[in-house]
Design an enzyme around this catalytic site. Sequence first.
Site, PDB file in Angstrom:
ATOM      1  N   SER A 307       0.807  -1.215   0.000  1.00 52.10           N
ATOM      2  CA  SER A 307       0.000   0.000   0.000  1.00 52.10           C
ATOM      3  C   SER A 307       0.843   1.269   0.000  1.00 52.10           C
ATOM      4  O   SER A 307       1.937   1.303   0.569  1.00 52.10           O
ATOM      5  CB  SER A 307      -0.902   0.024   1.249  1.00 52.10           C
ATOM      6  N   HIS A 380      -7.256   0.144   6.207  1.00 52.21           N
ATOM      7  CA  HIS A 380      -6.857  -1.247   6.449  1.00 52.21           C
ATOM      8  C   HIS A 380      -6.893  -1.604   7.931  1.00 52.21           C
ATOM      9  O   HIS A 380      -7.330  -2.708   8.297  1.00 52.21           O
ATOM     10  CB  HIS A 380      -5.465  -1.504   5.861  1.00 52.21           C
TER      11      HIS A 380
END
Length: 454
Positions: A307, A380
């Site tokens: 990410s 997340h």
Amino acid sequence: MNLNMTFLQELLPRTVGSLQKKAARNQFHETRQEISSLEALKTACESLMQDGGEASRIAVAEAGLKHYANLSKSERKAFFHLLLNQYSADSKQIHEAYAKFRENESNAALQTLFETCEPRRQNLLRRLNLCPGGTFELVKMRADLLELLRENPDLAPIDSDFSHLFASWFNRGFLILESIDWNTPAAILEKIVDYEAVHAIRDWKDLRNRLDPQDRRCYAFFHPAIGVEPLIFVEVALCRGIPDNVQGILQTNDKLPAHEADTAVFYSISNCQRGLKGISFGNFLIKQVVQELKREFSNLEQFVTLSPLPGFAKWLHGARESESVFLSPGAQWFVEKEQWPADQPDQPLLASELKSLAAGYLLDAKHSTGTPLDPVARFHLGNGASLHRINWAGDVSGKGLRQAHGLMVNYRYELNEIEQNHEAFSKEGVVVCAPEIRRLANRKSRSTDAAANV
């Protein structure tokens, strides 16, 4: 030659004058058309709020949405203010309904109070949604509203109405998960290219490289009322071990046989519809994709992301300006030039310094809500992932350097700990992370204190 020049000299002013008059006429007609579209939309809205048959309402809703599509930005603003001022709840009726509820606290009186408190524009939006394609048009309408909200915060109540309705219309029960591959219809593939928001897809060859090999997967959520428009999609790479950079995923030609992979990597998640901002799809998407992958590949043992840190560079710039963070000369050169250091021997020290700062950013920099400042981290960690690793040279593209000085993060989804992590984060704000992340963050604090005392 002279005759031709004279002719052109005489013709040019007449032509320019004619074009100017034509442009003026067109502008006049366009203005009249804009005004008539706004007035026609107002009339359609008034008609929709009257009693009538559903068939006639469908036709009026369709006409109203077509008129809305013809509005200029200023007229869209005027229309939203119309919704705000003329389609709100009636305060007098609310007081009367509340008084009746106080006299008789029955379910019927309570229902009447609820219905009275609801702004009339919610019912108007429901009726605009009656026509075919109405849902997507309303999603686009909210995207227009979000753009106007920046300079017109008084329109926030209308956005709340859209959010309230969309939360019901787009709940998980209506979403359809589809696997996207190279054989998916071109109309959908084109939208995947257009909506990719993390790592731009350069061309069809690049798209095929992400969809066609056996170690690549892509999944998207669709909604029956939206058709071929994806709501959100995730791109997945099947790997051996947890990758530390996206270059290897995007550029390598050495594809891995899927049955040899032990790790599924979510390396790009893109929301597609601006008008659905704030409506959560990603948490459902990741959890269902994990189930799909486990069903297809029993050999997969790890589920992680690769990410970006989209707010790190901005945060670091602000921290340096406020003198809450001090950099070494090498790091200062690097973050200001946004160029990858050519001197390889200097990279380990530079990597250590930047990774420590990033660890502090992810653990300590907070949003006004008390959650992590970084939006990807909020997403997340809120889904139950843990902060697993910070990667130096994770993304050395121009975008990667501008956003996060080349750093990327692995968030880890451990299936038997997702609910526990989610509860700890949502209720207590706990960021579950690997011990190395804590050590990096502590090193950042010591380094900053030492630099400040020099």
